[in-house]
Design a protein around this motif. Structure first.
Motif, mmCIF file in Angstrom:
data_model
loop_
_atom_site.group_PDB
_atom_site.id
_atom_site.type_symbol
_atom_site.label_atom_id
_atom_site.label_comp_id
_atom_site.label_asym_id
_atom_site.label_seq_id
_atom_site.Cartn_x
_atom_site.Cartn_y
_atom_site.Cartn_z
ATOM 1 N N VAL A 47 0.848 -1.199 0.000
ATOM 2 C CA VAL A 47 0.000 0.000 0.000
ATOM 3 C C VAL A 47 0.879 1.243 0.000
ATOM 4 N N ALA A 48 1.945 1.226 0.797
ATOM 5 C CA ALA A 48 2.856 2.377 0.864
ATOM 6 C C ALA A 48 3.511 2.632 -0.488
ATOM 7 N N ALA A 49 3.911 1.567 -1.175
ATOM 8 C CA ALA A 49 4.542 1.728 -2.489
ATOM 9 C C ALA A 49 3.538 2.275 -3.501
ATOM 10 N N LEU A 50 2.314 1.763 -3.489
ATOM 11 C CA LEU A 50 1.292 2.216 -4.429
ATOM 12 C C LEU A 50 0.894 3.673 -4.190
ATOM 13 N N ARG A 51 0.876 4.092 -2.935
ATOM 14 C CA ARG A 51 0.467 5.456 -2.595
ATOM 15 C C ARG A 51 1.643 6.420 -2.524
ATOM 16 N N GLY A 52 2.879 5.928 -2.666
ATOM 17 C CA GLY A 52 4.061 6.784 -2.556
ATOM 18 C C GLY A 52 4.230 7.338 -1.148
ATOM 19 N N MET A 53 3.968 6.487 -0.147
ATOM 20 C CA MET A 53 4.022 6.925 1.242
ATOM 21 C C MET A 53 5.459 7.016 1.752
ATOM 22 N N ASN A 54 5.640 7.804 2.798
ATOM 23 C CA ASN A 54 6.906 7.858 3.514
ATOM 24 C C ASN A 54 6.911 6.764 4.570
ATOM 25 N N ASP A 55 8.098 6.324 4.941
ATOM 26 C CA ASP A 55 8.256 5.212 5.870
ATOM 27 C C ASP A 55 9.318 5.594 6.890
ATOM 28 N N GLU A 56 9.018 5.388 8.170
ATOM 29 C CA GLU A 56 10.016 5.645 9.209
ATOM 30 C C GLU A 56 9.929 4.560 10.277
ATOM 31 N N PRO A 57 10.993 3.754 10.411
ATOM 32 C CA PRO A 57 10.992 2.721 11.454
ATOM 33 C C PRO A 57 11.398 3.298 12.803
ATOM 34 N N GLY A 58 10.827 2.734 13.849
ATOM 35 C CA GLY A 58 11.154 3.169 15.199
ATOM 36 C C GLY A 58 11.210 1.988 16.151
ATOM 37 N N ASP A 59 11.729 2.257 17.331
ATOM 38 C CA ASP A 59 11.924 1.224 18.335
ATOM 39 C C ASP A 59 11.627 1.834 19.700
ATOM 40 N N ALA A 60 10.806 1.159 20.493
ATOM 41 C CA ALA A 60 10.552 1.595 21.864
ATOM 42 C C ALA A 60 11.682 1.050 22.727
ATOM 43 N N VAL A 61 12.455 1.940 23.320
ATOM 44 C CA VAL A 61 13.623 1.547 24.113
ATOM 45 C C VAL A 61 13.153 0.988 25.453
ATOM 46 N N GLY A 62 13.601 -0.225 25.780
ATOM 47 C CA GLY A 62 13.182 -0.842 27.043
ATOM 48 C C GLY A 62 11.680 -0.952 27.130
ATOM 49 N N ALA A 63 11.070 -1.429 26.059
ATOM 50 C CA ALA A 63 9.606 -1.413 25.939
ATOM 51 C C ALA A 63 8.902 -2.060 27.129
ATOM 52 N N TYR A 64 9.314 -3.249 27.509
ATOM 53 C CA TYR A 64 8.596 -3.944 28.573
ATOM 54 C C TYR A 64 8.644 -3.155 29.880
ATOM 55 N N LEU A 65 9.737 -2.436 30.107
ATOM 56 C CA LEU A 65 9.855 -1.630 31.321
ATOM 57 C C LEU A 65 8.908 -0.439 31.298
#
Length: 192
Positions: A47-65
């Motif tokens: 869907v992102a490729a078809l719509r020309g969307m922007n993509d940004e990966p993220g990570d929750a640091v110490g998520a379980y905490l």
């Protein structure tokens, strides 16, 4: 040891974990946390490729905490090896765990619930009915622009339409997640 791509050591990391195999009376239904399948990831990328969307990966640091336990989920644990195990009256010392630890059987479920409640209640970005770990929101005039966010445990990707409304919502969502959760954004925003 956390290593860079060339194999050199970037930093040393330590983590206190709980032995989930020793936890008694844990309901297996409370240990499940939904995660997007590879098909769901592929659909978001298509869907992102078809719509020309922007993509940004993220990570929750110490998520379980960062998970918020309900009163019935608070765990009492024995002291780790090397720490004082008995007090001056020769009574065993225990720890009251105020946050879930890695290894705790229901830590993933607690983190998922905490993150999902924030997304739904604060961000108004809703999970898909058939894919509860993939969130979506329409923005802009006539709801013509989209934000998609598949969440895999503590990793997520924000896909946003390359329009003023889509980019504004992308930035707002990212700032809000940074405020509520400690986040690390991996590469910056990239066109898909």
């Amino acid at each position: 040891r956390k290593r860079l791509a060339d194999g050199t050591i970037e930093k040393y990391k330590g983590r206190c974990v709980m032995r989930g195999d020793l936890m008694k009376g844990m309901d297996p239904n409370n240990c499940f946390a939904p995660s997007p399948t590879s098909i769901e990831h592929n659909c978001c990328e298509a869907v992102a490729a078809l719509r020309g969307m922007n993509d940004e990966p993220g990570d929750a640091v110490g998520a379980y905490l960062q998970g918020k336990q309900l009163p019935g989920e608070v765990v009492i644990a024995r002291m780790p090896h090397g720490f004082r195990e008995y007090d001056e009256n020769d009574d065993e010392v225990y720890m009251l765990m105020l946050v879930p630890l890695y290894g705790q059987a229901n830590a993933g479920n607690i983190w998922n619930r905490t993150f999902s409640e924030h997304c739904v209640n604060e961000e108004k970005i809703m999970p898909a009915e058939q894919a509860p770990s993939t969130f979506s929101k329409c923005v802009g005039p006539n709801c013509s622009d989209r934000i998609h966010m598949p969440v895999h445990t503590d990793d997520l990707r924000i896909f946003s339409d390359d329009t003023p409304a889509g980019l504004a919502e992308h930035d707002r969502l990212k700032k809000s997640l940074n405020t509520r959760f400690k986040m690390e954004w991996k590469y910056g925003m990239n066109p898909t």
